[in-house]
Scaffold this active site. Structure first.
Site, PDB file in Angstrom:
ATOM      1  N   LEU A  17      -1.819  -8.133   4.361  1.00  0.00           N
ATOM      2  CA  LEU A  17      -0.482  -7.563   4.419  1.00  0.00           C
ATOM      3  C   LEU A  17       0.225  -7.964   3.137  1.00  0.00           C
ATOM      4  CD1 LEU A  17       0.749  -8.324   8.078  1.00  0.00           C
ATOM      5  CD2 LEU A  17      -0.142  -6.170   7.187  1.00  0.00           C
ATOM      6  N   ASP A  18       1.049  -7.090   2.598  1.00  0.00           N
ATOM      7  CA  ASP A  18       1.822  -7.437   1.420  1.00  0.00           C
ATOM      8  C   ASP A  18       2.705  -8.644   1.704  1.00  0.00           C
ATOM      9  OD1 ASP A  18       0.759  -5.246   0.103  1.00  0.00           O
ATOM     10  OD2 ASP A  18       2.448  -3.936   0.616  1.00  0.00           O
ATOM     11  N   LYS A  19       3.075  -9.346   0.665  1.00  0.00           N
ATOM     12  CA  LYS A  19       3.923 -10.526   0.798  1.00  0.00           C
ATOM     13  C   LYS A  19       5.151 -10.250   1.654  1.00  0.00           C
ATOM     14  CE  LYS A  19       6.965 -13.542  -1.915  1.00  0.00           C
ATOM     15  NZ  LYS A  19       7.448 -13.885  -3.271  1.00  0.00           N
TER      16      LYS A  19
END
Length: 341
Positions: A169-171
């Site tokens: 998942l993106d930051k």
């Protein structure tokens, strides 16, 4: 710390960085300690690249690690520091290499942190990741990542590539993630994702009044943006590199200036939902990279991985996990007059 101890620490760290966390190294007390290796370029390497020559002369270290040393100025050619791996060497050139830990080689270490574990058994874990937590060590974030936390949470994670993380998942994306706890389960989960047998649903808050059908299927290839290498984009596969990408998008609620949608992934390309929503003219709220503007007080891209469903790879049991919307998205919905049920 003796020279031999330092050498062993570097070897362990390098193998770990190169093989994506096959083992965890002991933390060095000081990165100032290093082993100085002095070698001479053989006739057979005349005209070769610096990194290729080092890989030949110092074979116990990975080429990736040696390139890190070159970039850090830890390699000298005839008394002069070099910074480019592509530099050419000549026969009888004198090379001096400071074998020291690099940020990359020290990245895969356990760091205690609070993890929101939704489910765990001997085979796998489901983590509810908060926004702001980086998943893997990378430039600018060599520590404090989910991978570091997993290494501290479970010593077995050190035996697995990427500590058992099978998807990212993106930051600034919050929500549910799968993590394997042994190699067989990791391979099985990767295969489930590749076969599209894992249902992944997201909630996204986006700009613009929704128009058209409530349910939309988006099938647009995604690749590196040829005009901006820091972002992804919908691309023409006849002209640019990319991969097919498919997303089902359903309107949940809409207003005059924003909309709330549910997104179901059929593929897992980098930034897929963010790119597809922007392509539809609905960039995510606060997603500045893709044209989104702040609204409703939310300061990160308004994207949440709310649901995971798959068959347990070991037991065959049908598993379904759901995560409530985080407070910042809930508050933004209230501020914008939208609702989520």
């Amino acid at each position: 710390m003796t020279d031999s101890e330092t050498k062993q620490t570097i070897i362990s760290s390098t193998a770990l960085a190169a093989d994506a966390a096959d083992d965890v190294h002991d933390e060095a007390d000081s990165v100032a300690d290093f082993e100085l290796r002095q070698v001479s370029v053989p006739v057979g390497s005349h005209g070769a690249r610096l990194d290729q020559t080092l890989a030949l002369l110092v074979p116990e270290f990975s080429r990736s690690y040696l390139q890190q040393l070159i970039a850090a100025g830890s390699v000298q050619l005839n008394g002069r520091s070099l910074s480019k791996s592509s530099a050419r060497v000549k026969a009888a050139d004198a090379l001096a290499i400071e074998l020291r830990p690099t940020p990359q080689s020290q990245a895969f270490k356990p760091e205690a942190m609070t993890l929101d574990v939704v489910f765990e058994d001997e085979f796998l874990m489901i983590i509810n990741k908060p926004a702001g937590l980086v998943v893997h060590p990378a430039p600018g974030n060599w520590s404090g990542t989910l991978l570091n936390g997993l290494l501290a949470y479970d010593t077995r994670a050190a035996l697995l590539p990427r500590a058992g993380i099978v998807h990212r998942l993106d930051k600034d994306t919050s929500g549910l993630m799968m993590v394997a706890r042994n190699r067989q389960t990791m391979d099985q989960l990767v295969n489930l994702i590749a076969a599209r047998n894992v249902s992944r649903q997201y909630i996204a808050l986006a700009q613009g009044a929704w128009k058209g059908a409530k349910n939309r299927h988006v099938d647009l290839p995604v690749g590196r943006d040829p005009r901006n290498r820091l972002r992804m984009a919908v691309v023409d596969l006849e002209k640019n590199a990319g991969k097919s990408a498919s997303t089902d998008i359903t309107l949940l609620d809409g207003g005059p200036s924003h909309c709330l949608v549910q997104c179901k992934l059929h593929t897992g390309r980098t930034h897929q939902i963010r790119v597809h929503m922007a392509a539809l003219g609905h960039p995510l709220v606060s997603d500045e990279l893709y044209g989104g503007k702040p609204a409703g007080g939310i300061t990160r891209q308004a994207l949440h991985a709310r649901r995971l469903a798959f068959d347990h790879p070991a037991t065959g049991e049908s598993l379904v996990f759901e995560s409530a919307l985080p407070p910042d998205i809930e508050a933004a919905l209230t501020s914008l007059g939208l609702s989520y049920n």
